[in-house]
Design a protein around this motif. Structure first.
Motif, PDB file in Angstrom:
ATOM      1  N   VAL A 197      30.377  23.127  36.004  1.00 15.62           N
ATOM      2  CA  VAL A 197      28.889  22.845  36.367  1.00 15.62           C
ATOM      3  C   VAL A 197      28.119  22.717  34.931  1.00 15.62           C
ATOM      4  CG1 VAL A 197      26.468  23.588  36.968  1.00 15.62           C
ATOM      5  CG2 VAL A 197      28.624  23.605  38.756  1.00 15.62           C
ATOM      6  N   ALA A 198      28.834  23.862  34.050  1.00 16.69           N
ATOM      7  CA  ALA A 198      27.977  23.861  32.894  1.00 16.69           C
ATOM      8  C   ALA A 198      28.549  22.903  32.046  1.00 16.69           C
ATOM      9  CB  ALA A 198      28.588  25.193  32.044  1.00 16.69           C
ATOM     10  N   THR A 199      29.775  22.251  31.940  1.00 11.64           N
ATOM     11  CA  THR A 199      30.092  21.344  31.244  1.00 11.64           C
ATOM     12  C   THR A 199      29.726  19.907  31.499  1.00 11.64           C
ATOM     13  OG1 THR A 199      32.292  21.646  32.119  1.00 11.64           O
ATOM     14  CG2 THR A 199      32.443  21.253  29.757  1.00 11.64           C
ATOM     15  N   THR A 200      29.415  19.794  32.769  1.00 12.90           N
ATOM     16  CA  THR A 200      28.668  18.491  33.205  1.00 12.90           C
ATOM     17  C   THR A 200      27.256  18.586  32.989  1.00 12.90           C
ATOM     18  OG1 THR A 200      30.371  18.632  35.003  1.00 12.90           O
ATOM     19  CG2 THR A 200      28.612  16.885  35.292  1.00 12.90           C
ATOM     20  N   VAL A 201      26.630  19.539  33.387  1.00 16.55           N
ATOM     21  CA  VAL A 201      25.058  19.588  32.762  1.00 16.55           C
ATOM     22  C   VAL A 201      25.028  19.493  31.360  1.00 16.55           C
ATOM     23  CG1 VAL A 201      23.144  21.047  32.791  1.00 16.55           C
ATOM     24  CG2 VAL A 201      24.327  20.936  34.968  1.00 16.55           C
ATOM     25  N   SER A 202      25.619  20.074  30.667  1.00 15.42           N
ATOM     26  CA  SER A 202      25.591  19.965  29.155  1.00 15.42           C
ATOM     27  C   SER A 202      25.925  18.527  28.528  1.00 15.42           C
ATOM     28  CB  SER A 202      26.802  20.928  28.386  1.00 15.42           C
ATOM     29  OG  SER A 202      26.553  20.887  27.029  1.00 15.42           O
ATOM     30  N   GLY A 203      26.863  17.906  29.081  1.00 15.63           N
ATOM     31  CA  GLY A 203      27.248  16.452  28.898  1.00 15.63           C
ATOM     32  C   GLY A 203      26.147  15.532  29.179  1.00 15.63           C
ATOM     33  N   VAL A 204      25.569  15.985  30.502  1.00 11.82           N
ATOM     34  CA  VAL A 204      24.531  14.941  30.835  1.00 11.82           C
ATOM     35  C   VAL A 204      23.219  14.856  29.853  1.00 11.82           C
ATOM     36  CG1 VAL A 204      22.638  14.723  32.354  1.00 11.82           C
ATOM     37  CG2 VAL A 204      25.013  14.965  33.427  1.00 11.82           C
ATOM     38  N   LEU A 205      22.796  16.228  29.354  1.00  6.34           N
ATOM     39  CA  LEU A 205      21.888  16.239  28.563  1.00  6.34           C
ATOM     40  C   LEU A 205      22.262  15.715  27.201  1.00  6.34           C
ATOM     41  CD1 LEU A 205      20.611  19.975  29.391  1.00  6.34           C
ATOM     42  CD2 LEU A 205      19.411  17.933  29.824  1.00  6.34           C
ATOM     43  N   MET A 206      23.276  15.807  26.852  1.00  7.35           N
ATOM     44  CA  MET A 206      23.757  15.274  25.516  1.00  7.35           C
ATOM     45  C   MET A 206      23.633  13.743  25.445  1.00  7.35           C
ATOM     46  SD  MET A 206      26.750  17.401  23.959  1.00  7.35           S
ATOM     47  CE  MET A 206      26.392  19.416  23.578  1.00  7.35           C
ATOM     48  N   GLY A 207      24.065  13.336  26.697  1.00 16.43           N
ATOM     49  CA  GLY A 207      23.944  11.876  26.970  1.00 16.43           C
ATOM     50  C   GLY A 207      22.373  11.381  26.871  1.00 16.43           C
ATOM     51  N   LEU A 208      21.610  12.153  27.517  1.00 18.35           N
ATOM     52  CA  LEU A 208      20.262  11.735  27.474  1.00 18.35           C
ATOM     53  C   LEU A 208      19.838  11.639  26.125  1.00 18.35           C
ATOM     54  CD1 LEU A 208      18.757  13.796  30.480  1.00 18.35           C
ATOM     55  CD2 LEU A 208      18.686  11.177  30.030  1.00 18.35           C
ATOM     56  N   ALA A 209      20.023  12.638  25.221  1.00 20.87           N
ATOM     57  CA  ALA A 209      19.671  12.725  23.800  1.00 20.87           C
ATOM     58  C   ALA A 209      20.184  11.351  23.057  1.00 20.87           C
ATOM     59  CB  ALA A 209      20.086  14.006  23.407  1.00 20.87           C
ATOM     60  N   GLY A 210      21.352  10.919  23.458  1.00 25.23           N
ATOM     61  CA  GLY A 210      21.991   9.643  22.875  1.00 25.23           C
ATOM     62  C   GLY A 210      21.402   8.568  23.356  1.00 25.23           C
ATOM     63  N   ALA A 211      20.995   8.464  24.341  1.00 23.67           N
ATOM     64  CA  ALA A 211      20.721   6.788  24.981  1.00 23.67           C
ATOM     65  C   ALA A 211      19.347   6.363  24.583  1.00 23.67           C
ATOM     66  CB  ALA A 211      20.295   7.165  26.499  1.00 23.67           C
ATOM     67  N   PRO A 212      18.333   7.102  23.891  1.00 24.81           N
ATOM     68  CA  PRO A 212      17.370   6.181  23.106  1.00 24.81           C
ATOM     69  C   PRO A 212      17.791   6.104  21.729  1.00 24.81           C
ATOM     70  CG  PRO A 212      16.507   8.340  24.060  1.00 24.81           C
ATOM     71  CD  PRO A 212      17.846   8.394  24.166  1.00 24.81           C
ATOM     72  N   PHE A 213      18.889   6.601  21.305  1.00 19.88           N
ATOM     73  CA  PHE A 213      19.152   6.391  19.852  1.00 19.88           C
ATOM     74  C   PHE A 213      19.061   4.941  19.346  1.00 19.88           C
ATOM     75  CE2 PHE A 213      20.546   8.275  16.027  1.00 19.88           C
ATOM     76  CZ  PHE A 213      21.628   7.604  15.324  1.00 19.88           C
ATOM     77  N   PRO A 214      19.769   4.098  20.137  1.00 20.70           N
ATOM     78  CA  PRO A 214      19.930   2.778  19.465  1.00 20.70           C
ATOM     79  C   PRO A 214      18.336   2.123  19.403  1.00 20.70           C
ATOM     80  CG  PRO A 214      21.351   2.837  21.425  1.00 20.70           C
ATOM     81  CD  PRO A 214      20.540   4.289  21.357  1.00 20.70           C
TER      82      PRO A 214
END
Lengths: 306, 240, 290
Positions: A197-214
């Motif tokens: 759960v922790a790894t997945t939630v952590s990954g999700v949040l990091m992905g969220l941070a990256g999505a607006p980057f482009p």
């Protein structure tokens, strides 16, 4: 909620565009630091591969932009989902082993993913890809201001998530795992499940941070996305701020993030990174509980002491 | 009390690389029994307990608990089924208070995460005599308090079987009696207890039956006075 | 496009590379295998060794191997210091391994960025008379720049093996991981032993670095590729087994070389990661582990 409204108001104030960029970066770090800390500070598993998850969010967005001109919302969801899946996968493969092997796997992950994206020409390959950013956001202000508000919202989401986890039974279970996994397991804590759960939630949040980057940068190439900055900062900010509670990463991100934004105009980025690294080592040796810990110690001395 | 077998250990073997820690050990413990497990250092007692609790996987053999085969189950599932253990070297959750330490097993042993958790945890602390220290950081406890906390945590899981792994090591005589009283009390409440100890007077007083391990094998089993008189046991402890 | 020549050359290159990987991994085999210290910064010390060799080669024309040996005592001292800090801050306090790991990451980071600041991102290499030449045996070409590191690597492995099994300190190091208490009874201080062992581990980085820059040009970020490799070798070989390290390194070298030849060089980094995962899933004790 209030934070968001304040943010929107601030956005409409029409301050110098540069401040939006800088604030965006700091907010991005709040998300990354908080995400890292859910797995690192709460659960005790160190992720050295933040860039991998961040990049996955960014590249998923790129694919969506290039193929179907998807709106930002879709990019966010997709980026989060893909990064979340990666988090789950790497967790599933390595969390049954000792914590150190998980950490090494995350390191390797970053290197492997970087190689992959360098070789993937659809998304720009080594040379990178330029994207057209919409000029105006849905609120009427410039798109950059819009992105700022979006990132603000993401920061709120991330911190709220961390706060909720911390106070819930999940958080208590994670803390037990961090303090003594063997004992936790013997007391009925489903350690593997909670770690996933922790790894997945952590990954999700990091992905969220990256999505607006482009859209933020309009030009994305692997070196910038996999920049050492992200790896060390997502680790240093929680460790320096304080890793046991949600406010630590925020403090660390705000302090370090702002300092770096200021420093970037005066010193080279490599020197900047060096300083972060040195501060990190100093804190880990001398003040392992971070700033939050120092403040708590001070408060205790004042409150109950002589 | 029905005399049925609660725990059955059949031909359990465990190897660490080339070293055989347990070699085809057989044991059975009856419901409600007070069972002692003794043996010289390195004889495999803790390894056996680790296999029973699920911390370690066995290389061969079966473990059956209350009629159910648990050989492949992970430790936290076994806890839910009713097996609890205390650790030889206390392993409190150092970042938490005493009460919080206890809340973990109460919450996670299948009783859910509702409001009754704190009350139940406090109840156990009172029974152990630790209620006054409920909000103290667990890292600041004295030796005997830590041992009590260990037992309290094992208790919080509402076990049917409790394994106490050298809970009395290094304690004073009065403290040993203190812990012994707690264990007797728990047994009165219907909990089957396996006690691993080096303090002979405690084991002899407490146990209804004793098994002796040496170099990974069971070399004797029986009532305390039988064990005391057994020459093989004497040899195992004192050498040739 | 498959040909026997290609295969043969790939195999030989793999063996040679493997011999070199053994040198790099020896430090981890000791630190992680015997002392249980997760020194992910080891590869970056190897890089440091490379750059030292570069400077002395560029400025004074020193042969890299000479530099590697010359600076081994310096690196040894560095290792002693590093262990002391690590011990005082973490091991003694019994702190969670989280902090120890972050500590070494911090060290890794600081050294890598320092190298970046000092030397930039350009690749650096060394010049010596034998680099660039090769030996031909039939269809197989054996480049000296691969052969020399491999031979030296094997020699160092042999030397370390003898040290660990024949000398008092060596055996003490092997013992300290198993029974620190017994060691104290024998009058040896476990902390001193561990410090010495860690010093040796870092000392090997000096020579490994010199060999690395002989094989090919280096740049600071390369250290991260090697983290996966050295841990894969250490785990595959069985923690703390020097002989196992050599065998595992050879295996990894061959697999990587074959992958690079037939699937492209960029995937060779993923190989070590794959090998590590496979070993941990199937046989975590490694080939020769206890």
């Amino acid at each position: 909620m209030t934070v968001l409204v304040a943010g929107v108001v601030a956005a409409r104030l029409g301050v110098n565009q540069y401040y939006y960029f800088a604030a965006y970066v700091v907010l991005q770090y709040i998300v990354l630091a908080t995400a890292w800390n859910i797995l690192g500070g709460y659960t005790g598993y160190v992720n050295f591969g933040t860039p991998a998850f961040f990049a996955l969010g960014a590249y998923t967005a790129i694919v969506l932009i290039k193929s179907v001109k998807a709106p930002l919302a879709a990019q966010l969801v997709a980026g989060a989902a893909v990064a979340g899946v990666l988090g789950f996968a790497i967790g599933y493969l390595t969390l049954r082993l000792r914590g150190v092997f998980f950490s090494i796997a995350t390191l390797a992950l970053a290197v492997v993913l970087q190689t992959m994206f360098i070789n993937w020409d659809y998304a720009g390959g080594a040379r990178g890809i330029t994207l057209a950013r919409p000029a105006v956001g849905p609120l009427g202000a410039s798109y950059v201001e819009f992105l700022f508000v979006v990132m603000l919202g993401l920061a709120v989401v991330a911190v709220a998530t961390a706060r909720w986890i911390e106070g819930s039974w999940i958080g208590r279970g994670l803390a037990a795992i961090r303090d003594n996994e063997e004992a936790a397991e013997c007391m009925g804590v489903p350690t593997l499940r909670l770690k996933l759960v922790a790894t997945t939630v952590s990954g999700v949040l990091m992905g969220l941070a990256g999505a607006p980057f482009p859209y933020y940068l309009t030009f994305v190439e692997p070196t910038s996305v996999f920049d050492l900055n992200y790896a060390v900062n997502s680790l240093a900010m929680p460790m320096i701020g304080g890793s046991t509670t949600w406010i630590g990463p925020v403090i660390g991100a705000v302090l370090l993030g702002t300092a770096q934004q200021v420093a970037m105009v005066t010193i080279s980025s490599a020197l900047n990174l060096l300083l972060v690294g040195l501060i990190l080592v100093a804190f880990v040796i001398l003040a392992p509980e971070g700033i939050v810990g120092l403040v708590q110690r001070l408060a205790r001395r004042r409150g109950g002491g002589a | 009390m029905r005399v049925e077998t609660l725990l059955e250990v059949q031909d359990v073997t465990k190897r660490f690389g080339g070293f055989q820690a347990l070699g085809a050990v057989n044991l059975h413990v009856r419901q409600g029994e007070r069972f002692g497990l003794i043996g010289p250092n390195g004889s495999g007692k803790t390894t056996l307990i680790n296999c029973i609790s699920g911390t370690l996987k066995t290389d061969a053999g079966r473990i059956v608990f209350a009629g159910q085969e648990i050989t492949g189950l992970p430790a936290h599932r076994r806890t839910r089924l009713g097996i609890a253990r205390s650790f030889q070297i206390p392993k409190p959750f150092v970042s938490m208070t005493v009460l919080q330490n206890l809340m973990i097993p109460v919450e996670y042993s299948g009783r859910g995460h509702g409001d009754g958790v704190v009350d139940e945890a406090m109840g156990i602390l009172e029974m152990m005599g630790l209620a006054a220290k409920a909000h103290a950081p667990s890292a600041a406890l004295t030796q005997i308090e830590m041992r009590k906390l260990e037992l309290a945590r094992a208790m919080a899981a509402r076990p049917r079987l409790l394994v106490s792994d050298e809970a009395m090591a290094g304690l004073s005589s009065a403290e040993v009696d203190d812990i012994l009283a707690i264990l007797f009390e728990l047994n009165q409440r219907g909990i089957t207890i396996i006690m691993i100890e080096h303090i002979m007077r405690a084991v002899m007083r407490f146990s209804e039956r004793i098994a002796v391990l040496d170099a990974g094998e069971k070399i004797a089993e029986g009532a305390p006075d039988e064990i005391l008189a057994n020459p093989r046991v004497e040899k195992a402890y004192l050498g040739e | 496009m498959f040909s026997l020549d290609l295969l043969l050359n790939a195999l030989v290159a793999g063996i040679l590379l493997g011999g070199f990987y053994a040198v790099v991994s020896l430090g981890i085999s000791i630190a992680f295998g015997l002392l249980d210290i997760v020194n992910i910064a080891h590869p970056v010390f190897v890089m440091l060794g490379s750059y030292v060799a570069y400077i002395l080669n560029a400025q004074l024309g020193f042969d890299p191997v000479l530099t590697g040996v010359l600076f081994a005592p310096v690196f040894y001292g560095l290792g002693l210091l590093l262990y002391q800090i690590y011990y005082a801050s973490f091991e003694r306090r019994g702190a969670e391994s989280l902090r120890g790991l972050v500590f070494f990451f911090g060290i890794l980071f600081v050294v890598e960025v320092s190298l970046l600041l000092a030397f930039g991102v350009d690749y650096r290499l060394v010049e010596a008379s034998y680099i660039g030449e090769s030996l031909r045996i039939g269809p197989v070409g054996i480049a000296y720049r691969l052969l020399v590191p491999c031979l030296i690597g094997m020699a160092l492995t042999g030397a370390l093996y003898l040290f660990l099994s024949r000398t008092f300190f060596g055996r003490a190091i092997q013992a300290v991981s198993q029974d620190a208490f017994a060691l104290r009874l024998m009058g040896a201080d476990p902390i001193r032993i561990k410090r010495l062992a860690f010093g040796i581990a870092i000392a090997t980085a000096s020579l490994a670095g010199a060999l690395l820059i002989m094989i090919g040009p280096v740049e600071p970020a390369m250290n991260r590729e090697y983290i996966g490799r050295v841990f894969a070798v250490a785990v595959l070989g069985g923690m703390g087994s020097v002989g196992g390290t050599l065998v595992a390194a050879l295996i990894l070298g061959i697999v990587e070389s074959l992958t690079a030849t037939f699937s492209g060089p960029s995937w060779s980094v993923a190989v070590s990661f794959g090998v590590l995962l496979l070993v941990l899933a199937v046989r975590p004790a490694g080939l020769f582990g206890r």
